[in-house]
Design a protein around this motif. Sequence first.
Motif, short mmCIF file in Angstrom:
data_model
loop_
_atom_site.label_atom_id
_atom_site.label_comp_id
_atom_site.label_asym_id
_atom_site.label_seq_id
_atom_site.Cartn_x
_atom_site.Cartn_y
_atom_site.Cartn_z
N GLY A 1 3.03 7.71 -11.93
CA GLY A 1 1.58 7.71 -12.06
C GLY A 1 0.87 7.87 -10.73
N HIS A 2 1.34 7.19 -9.71
CA HIS A 2 0.71 7.29 -8.40
C HIS A 2 1.03 8.65 -7.76
N THR A 3 0.07 9.16 -7.02
CA THR A 3 0.24 10.42 -6.31
C THR A 3 0.40 10.23 -4.82
N GLY A 4 0.51 9.02 -4.36
CA GLY A 4 0.70 8.70 -2.96
C GLY A 4 1.67 7.55 -2.81
N PRO A 5 2.09 7.23 -1.60
CA PRO A 5 3.05 6.13 -1.37
C PRO A 5 2.53 4.81 -1.92
N VAL A 6 3.41 4.05 -2.54
CA VAL A 6 3.08 2.72 -3.05
C VAL A 6 3.19 1.73 -1.90
N SER A 7 2.11 1.02 -1.63
CA SER A 7 2.06 0.11 -0.49
C SER A 7 2.17 -1.36 -0.88
N CYS A 8 1.94 -1.71 -2.14
CA CYS A 8 1.97 -3.11 -2.56
C CYS A 8 2.17 -3.19 -4.06
N LEU A 9 2.80 -4.26 -4.52
CA LEU A 9 2.98 -4.48 -5.95
C LEU A 9 3.20 -5.96 -6.20
N GLN A 10 2.96 -6.36 -7.44
CA GLN A 10 3.19 -7.73 -7.90
C GLN A 10 3.26 -7.72 -9.41
N PHE A 11 4.18 -8.51 -9.98
CA PHE A 11 4.29 -8.57 -11.43
C PHE A 11 4.38 -10.01 -11.89
N ASP A 12 4.01 -10.21 -13.18
CA ASP A 12 4.17 -11.50 -13.84
C ASP A 12 4.95 -11.25 -15.13
N LEU B 1 2.49 -5.48 -14.41
CA LEU B 1 2.85 -5.13 -13.05
C LEU B 1 1.65 -4.41 -12.43
N VAL B 2 1.16 -4.90 -11.29
CA VAL B 2 0.01 -4.32 -10.61
C VAL B 2 0.51 -3.67 -9.33
N THR B 3 0.12 -2.41 -9.12
CA THR B 3 0.56 -1.65 -7.95
C THR B 3 -0.64 -1.07 -7.23
N SER C 1 -1.69 1.78 -4.04
CA SER C 1 -1.12 2.96 -3.40
C SER C 1 -2.09 3.53 -2.37
N LEU C 2 -1.52 4.38 -1.49
CA LEU C 2 -2.36 5.09 -0.54
C LEU C 2 -3.14 6.21 -1.19
N ASP C 3 -2.91 6.45 -2.50
CA ASP C 3 -3.73 7.43 -3.22
C ASP C 3 -5.08 6.86 -3.63
N ARG C 4 -5.43 5.66 -3.07
CA ARG C 4 -6.73 5.01 -3.25
C ARG C 4 -6.93 4.43 -4.65
N SER C 5 -5.85 4.11 -5.32
CA SER C 5 -5.97 3.57 -6.67
C SER C 5 -5.09 2.33 -6.83
N ILE C 6 -5.51 1.49 -7.78
CA ILE C 6 -4.72 0.34 -8.23
C ILE C 6 -4.46 0.53 -9.72
N ARG C 7 -3.20 0.39 -10.11
CA ARG C 7 -2.81 0.60 -11.50
C ARG C 7 -2.17 -0.67 -12.04
N ILE C 8 -2.51 -0.96 -13.28
CA ILE C 8 -1.97 -2.12 -14.00
C ILE C 8 -1.06 -1.57 -15.10
N TRP C 9 0.23 -1.93 -15.05
CA TRP C 9 1.22 -1.43 -15.97
C TRP C 9 1.60 -2.51 -16.98
#
Length: 647
Positions: A531-542, A546-548, A550-558
């Motif tokens: 889903g991300h179009t740039g490097p993933v810089s941070c993530l955390q899951f419960d 899972l929340v990620t 990225s340097l593509d200026r977005s935050i995604r909730i999976w």
Amino acid sequence: MDKHPRDDSPSGLSDIVERDGLLGTGITTRHIEAFGRKVTSTAGHLMGPSGDPSTNNHYHNAMVDLHRELRRPSTQRKVFALAQTTPTDLVRSKLSASEIQSRALSSLSDDLLANIPEDSSSYSLFQGFQATQDDQEYQKVHRRGRSKGKKLLTDQDSQQALPSAPTDLKKERDVLNRRMELMGVRKNMCSSEILEIDNKIANFHRMRQIVLDRLAGLEMEEADLEHEITEIDNKLEDMHEEAAHSQAAATPIPSEVNEDSIVSEDPAMDASFMSESIYQKLPSPRSLKHRSIRKRSMPVLHEHFAPGSEIKQMQAHNETVTAIDFDFPFGTMVTAALDDTVRVWDLNVGRCTGFLEGHNASVRCLQIEDNIVATGSMDASVKLWDLSRARSTHKDGRVNKHGGEEDAEITHSTSLEDCFVFSLDAHVDEVTALHFKGDTLISGSADKTLRHWDLATGRCVQTLDVLWAAAQASSLGNDSQWRPSGRLPDASADFVGAVQCFDAALACGTADGMVRLWDLRSGQVHRSLVGHTGPVSCLQFDDVHLVTGSLDRSIRIWDLRMGSIYDAYGYDRPITSMMFDTKRIVAAAGENVVKVYDKADGNHWDCGAGVGADGTGPGPAIVERVRIKDGFLVEGRKDGVVAAWTC
């Protein structure tokens, strides 16, 4: 007819006491004058010559008549009514209202007089009540008049009505003028009520501040007590260990057991997929003691401040903050920066308690859990530290409203030299991400590998090659080709941007924008999230999501159960750090504020020193790292400043 004759004899008192008169006792002025003449006559006889027999007889007769009248029930009730008259009623008949108020207030203490609000109303309460009642009566009459006017127009079949008489117009004008006066009274009463409410709110704020100061003091005392309890527990544990070592040294070792047999039983030595460096025997490390220093009751002071309130700010470093973490609100914080230092902080007082020295380059990632700290550095090593081994001097001081320290009385000193446990040396390039849970630690490096460490023995038990996993998945058609970021050069992004593990589950975000879920039992990728179009810089899951970032200026909730995107939102600049708690997601997005997202209502808002800055002068530096736990937010900036906020 009167029951008793009206004469000047003592029996005439029956007529006096049975009539209503002065002060509601039945005694009038005329009766008092008659009673005065009787008293004068009686006193004259009493003061007369004692030899006169008529004087003694007259006095005796007068006293008999008085006793007879006083035995009457009606006379007794009226005398009791006079005796029950309050002093206020008696004074009120002699003094004016202003003089009574002045004398009443003069008997109050200064403390009570200080909280009496000023009466700014120029109208009495009765005038306000009268204005309200008159306005209600006017509205009733006005409604009746309008209904009659409508009926009259209907009966006249829309004919033009005759002009009103001058007398009626004058009456209407007087009514309207009166209503205008009443409106002024009502407006003044409303203004007085608003002022009274403002005074109450100000008093409540002062009371709230007093209670907050009290709560801060209690939490400070609680932290000192828990520190002392922890020191005693550690001393007791050391004594038990020394006793156990002494007992073990006194026990003979069987001759048939040797070192070679013990080493050969290590399951890590039988793993065929490990690199040669893993087989190198590490120097015997000191054991990692999981001494729990978790607070028995978590701090709640920050929960009573408005969201976005600054708790404290510290100039932690002179260079950009590269990593930051803390264990719990107002607990212990560890920070690292490009100035090649790692510092330990006491958030309760906002003071640096010492340095973690041992790395040969800057620390890029770190984590603190209870009293254990793991640091990953550009020197390709991961080091473990046990803060419970620190030697510290207890310090007393007063606290301010935010739980900070004021007017320190005893110098505090802390030595962290004994905190180092061991070093994990197997990577061949800088360590950019790490995470540990229990005895399992995962580290990610620029050498394009993930390493699985057993903290109980200090050994690497598994090496995961990310490029090899990507190639295997691509050949099976389960993964896309390795694709470096097209937005930024490869050198500007970490190959392994973030990792998190829990039991046998591992989530890893890499520079190709992929999020891979690994199974540590098999060493294989279980699922890849695209889903991300740039490097993933941070993530955390419960447990669910899972929340990620990225340097593509977005935050995604999976959605971990479905492997699909549950929600996503973007910002104007790349995401460099992100974390969430039960209520909010916070992120550093290349601005001088922290971006906050409320998971409950979906609102976005800013928190930090840059909120409200006009941009004309030099403002706060860009936020690089953020951490949040239980509504307690800590952010580190490019200029080395670290600040704590309520969120």
